[in-house]
Design a protein around this motif. Structure first.
Motif, PDB file in Angstrom:
ATOM      1  N   UNK A  10       0.797  -1.211   0.018  1.00 49.40           N
ATOM      2  CA  UNK A  10      -0.154   0.058  -0.022  1.00 49.40           C
ATOM      3  C   UNK A  10       0.777   1.109   0.040  1.00 49.40           C
ATOM      4  N   UNK A  11       1.960   1.183   0.744  1.00 51.99           N
ATOM      5  CA  UNK A  11       2.713   2.401   0.967  1.00 51.99           C
ATOM      6  C   UNK A  11       3.546   2.403  -0.433  1.00 51.99           C
ATOM      7  N   UNK A  12       4.094   1.432  -1.182  1.00 53.00           N
ATOM      8  CA  UNK A  12       4.726   1.489  -2.440  1.00 53.00           C
ATOM      9  C   UNK A  12       3.703   2.043  -3.494  1.00 53.00           C
ATOM     10  N   UNK A  13       2.569   1.748  -3.405  1.00 50.36           N
ATOM     11  CA  UNK A  13       1.563   2.450  -4.399  1.00 50.36           C
ATOM     12  C   UNK A  13       1.571   3.774  -4.278  1.00 50.36           C
ATOM     13  N   UNK A  14       1.586   4.326  -2.997  1.00 55.04           N
ATOM     14  CA  UNK A  14       1.450   5.790  -2.867  1.00 55.04           C
ATOM     15  C   UNK A  14       2.639   6.158  -3.143  1.00 55.04           C
ATOM     16  N   UNK A  15       3.709   5.854  -2.945  1.00 57.67           N
ATOM     17  CA  UNK A  15       4.927   6.369  -3.538  1.00 57.67           C
ATOM     18  C   UNK A  15       5.228   6.071  -5.078  1.00 57.67           C
ATOM     19  N   UNK A  16       4.668   5.223  -5.686  1.00 62.83           N
ATOM     20  CA  UNK A  16       4.724   5.068  -7.133  1.00 62.83           C
ATOM     21  C   UNK A  16       3.713   6.205  -7.728  1.00 62.83           C
ATOM     22  N   UNK A  17       2.694   6.388  -7.052  1.00 60.15           N
ATOM     23  CA  UNK A  17       1.939   7.547  -7.676  1.00 60.15           C
ATOM     24  C   UNK A  17       2.349   8.821  -7.518  1.00 60.15           C
ATOM     25  N   UNK A  18       2.867   9.076  -6.379  1.00 66.80           N
ATOM     26  CA  UNK A  18       3.527  10.325  -6.203  1.00 66.80           C
ATOM     27  C   UNK A  18       4.937  10.441  -6.972  1.00 66.80           C
TER      28      UNK A  18
END
Length: 722
Positions: free
Chosen positions: A517-525
């Motif tokens: 979940x944190x990775x997806x946030x990082x990826x989107x930012x």
């Protein structure tokens, strides 16, 4: 465009409107002392710490009491079979579930902020506790030759008299001398004592950690566990629970595997031994499950509006099964697996030995506590929104921690809020947590007097109760197609969490789910969305030129708009730079090369993202401009500031001005701290509206600081620039 004059510029805007007066240190200290050393402050702290005080003060007996009694008794009746069933799921004696069903709601009444949450045993926590139990009893550090446990055990009053004796596990090999045993007050031969000690120690550690985290404001931790991740985790746990209950359903003696791929190994073992299925427990389970399904789904749910309280299907099935088993003597004649002794009375107060879980199972204690908190606060928020009141996540974390602490002292483990029971408590008319007190009374009667009557209760019936409670978890699978249509990333979070939980283990699954979940946030930012923008015709609104039409055209093609949605920081600095280059259609390297070759500003306009030269226009009199809309940029870091300066510098050398519109205060403060304002302040515009005003009236400027203004709108110090 003038670089230092109009009020559209952020430097002038801040000079006029931004506060510069700072409160002196002694004044701040004085205000703090008044705040933190006053009677009002301590009263507020007391009310926040003990929310029940407000409940008692505002309680309306005539309006609330009848509803609280009905809903409390209803939930209390549900707590009895579910408490025993979930305790069995955790591989502990059924009576432990009743202790949790009593102490959990009792403590939450004093400290919780939700009016409708029903605390007690839940399936997810019970499964995770059971996983630790299995690991502890099979770990070499707790055994000799993998057969004899040589740890110091504490007897509990629920397990009978105390005596010094060797402890048998697995192959029933005797170990004559227990050299590693540190004798405490009592020792009991049952492995259940050891499991209770482990579970209680886990609960104690988890409770202390949750209280500390709650006091330091870590209730926000649930934001790192998004709804798709929690849904995927609980849905996967449903499969793990079915696997754990399979041996009771089929009456098989299957080894309980631990670690990675345990669900696969367990089902392989079940299929290998499926020929040894005992038909009696399978038939009893099937009949019990059908009765539960019919009553709960086709009666309680279908006729919910007509029924004042739902029919207690769980308790009815448990009582009927116990009576039939006792009457037909199925335990002695047919060897049916029953719960056996359920002692009457409370356990003795006992402080668990923390050496059993620290440091080996410290992470498990914290993780289970967080899972319990997450599920409970999720249903608490839903019920609070439905009934128009607020909850305090930090105080909720303290309440859960205190409940775990209390249960650890009385042969229990970590309590949590049940979705099903909480919904029943709310739908049955419960108004406040006073309802939980009446539920505790029901459980108290069973603990003190009625418990031993459930001696002949078949374990397969408790399995039916557990599996029926999983219906809501399995219904979440039906939401996957809709989730896929709404958000591909949320769908992937759900799948990754569920798959890792099923294939690996519950603890590993939730860690992977949070990390992903944190990775997806990082990826989107890191891959923030940027596009070429323009003003929609007849409006002053900037929008994506590919999504909106018609867009007002710039006749001389001098101004290029780019909108960027996301922060500019170390992880996406290069992406931001490439986005500006590509979406503006102006490549600094190409511009510099053309300028060097022709001796004048040559602008190459690229119509595609690969910067292919489709059209060239030589501008000799006026510099072109790139306007970057920063209204959706929430923050920048040191690398981001350097990137912004580089973009500005590269274009400046190439003869192009870069304007940044709508920078928020945090961005401005970061630019100021990094000494970038001297270079960039003339190119920072307060808003799109201010930019439009200048574009439409380039000769009309006002400087709102009381200084004399020249014809072009510049203060006297800058007149020589014109």
């Amino acid at each position: 465009m003038n670089a230092c004059s109009e009020n559209a510029k952020i430097c002038d805007f801040n000079e006029r409107f931004r506060k510069r007066h700072e409160v002196p240190l002694h004044s701040r200290l004085k205000n703090m002392s008044r705040r933190y050393f006053s009677k009002q402050y301590y009263k507020r702290c007391a009310r926040k710490t003990f929310p029940f005080v407000k409940t008692v003060q505002t309680y309306k007996i005539r309006k609330y009491l009848a509803n609280d009694i009905i809903s409390g008794l209803t939930v209390g009746v549900m707590q009895i079979p579910q408490g025993m069933a979930y305790a069995m799921l955790s591989s502990l004696p059924p009576i432990c579930g009743l202790y949790i069903s009593f102490f959990g709601p009792l403590v939450y009444f004093f400290l919780g902020t939700s009016k409708h949450v029903s605390m007690g045993c839940i399936s997810v926590v019970s499964l995770m506790i059971g996983s630790v139990m299995d690991d502890a009893t099979s770990d070499p550090t707790f055994s000799v030759q993998n057969t004899i446990i040589t740890q110091n055990l504490t007897s509990h009053s629920i397990l009978g008299p105390s005596e010094n004796i060797s402890i048998f596990v697995g192959n029933n090999t005797e170990f004559d001398s227990m050299t590693n045993v540190v004798q405490r007050s009592n020792v009991h031969p049952s492995i259940d004592s050891f499991k209770i000690e482990i579970a209680s120690a886990l609960s104690l550690v988890s409770g202390v950690v949750m209280i500390i985290l709650g006091r330091f404001g870590f209730g926000i931790i649930t934001t790192y566990m998004p709804e798709p991740m929690v849904s995927g985790f609980t849905s996967a746990v449903a499969f793990l629970i079915i696997t754990a209950q399979a041996k009771h359903i089929f009456g098989l003696n299957v080894f309980r595997f631990n670690g990675y791929f345990k669900i696969i190994k367990t089902w392989v073992a079940i299929l290998k031994n499926i020929g040894d299925t005992q038909w009696l427990p399978l038939v009893i389970f099937t009949v019990s499950f059908i009765i539960l399904y019919v009553v709960k789904v086709h009666i309680n749910i279908r006729y919910k509006k007509r029924l004042k309280v739902p029919i207690p299907a769980d308790l009815i099935v448990v009582v009927l099964a116990t009576v039939i088993t006792y009457t037909a003597n199925l335990y002695e004649n047919n060897g049916l697996n029953v719960v056996k002794d359920i002692p009457a009375g409370f356990p003795s107060l006992n402080i668990p030995d923390l050496k059993l879980v620290i440091p080996l199972y410290l992470k498990d204690a914290v993780m289970i506590g967080i899972v319990a908190f997450t599920q409970t606060v999720s249903i608490a928020k839903i019920l609070a929104q439905t009934n128009n009141y607020d909850i305090n996540p930090n105080q909720e974390m303290v309440a859960y921690g205190a409940g775990s602490l209390a249960c650890s002292l009385f042969s229990g483990y970590i309590p949590a809020g049940s979705v099903g029971r909480s919904m029943v408590q709310e739908s049955a008319g419960g108004k406040t947590q006073v309802a939980s007190l009446f539920g505790c009374l029901v459980v108290l009667v069973v603990i003190v007097a009625i418990g031993p009557l459930f001696y002949n209760l078949p374990k397969c019936v408790l399995s039916a109760v557990v599996l029926m409670s999983l219906r809501g978890m399995f219904l979440q699978y039906l939401e996957l197609p809709s989730l896929w249509r709404k958000s591909k990333i949320d769908f992937m979070i759900w799948i990754v969490t569920a798959a890792s939980t099923i294939v690996l283990d519950a603890e590993i699954g939730i860690v992977i789910g949070i990390a992903f979940s944190i990775f997806t946030v990082t990826f989107r930012t890191q891959r923030a969305y940027g596009y070429k923008a323009g003003f929609v015709e007849q409006t002053n609104i900037l929008r994506n030129v590919k999504r909106y039409q018609p867009i007002r055209s710039d006749d001389d093609n001098r101004i290029h708009f780019v909108q960027y949605h996301g922060p500019v920081f170390f992880a996406n600095a290069d992406h931001f730079m490439r986005t500006v280059y590509q979406k503006s259609g102006l490549e600094p390297k190409v511009l510099r090369k053309s300028k060097k070759q022709q001796g004048e500003v040559t602008v190459t306009v690229a119509e595609n993202t690969e910067n292919e030269l489709d059209e060239k226009e030589t501008l000799t009199n006026e510099r072109q401009k790139i306007v970057i809309d920063f209204t959706a940029v929430n923050f920048v870091d040191l690398v981001g500031v350097k990137t912004i300066k580089r973009v500005h510098s590269d274009y400046n050398v190439a003869g192009v001005d870069v304007l940044f519109v709508g920078c928020n205060d945090d961005v401005i403060d970061m630019l100021t701290k990094c000494d970038a304002m001297k270079e960039l302040s003339p190119f920072l515009i307060t808003s799109v509206e201010s930019l439009l005003s200048h574009i439409n009236n380039p000769q009309t400027h006002t400087l709102c600081n009381g200084k004399e203004i020249c014809d072009n709108g510049c203060p006297p110090t800058n007149r020589e620039a014109h």
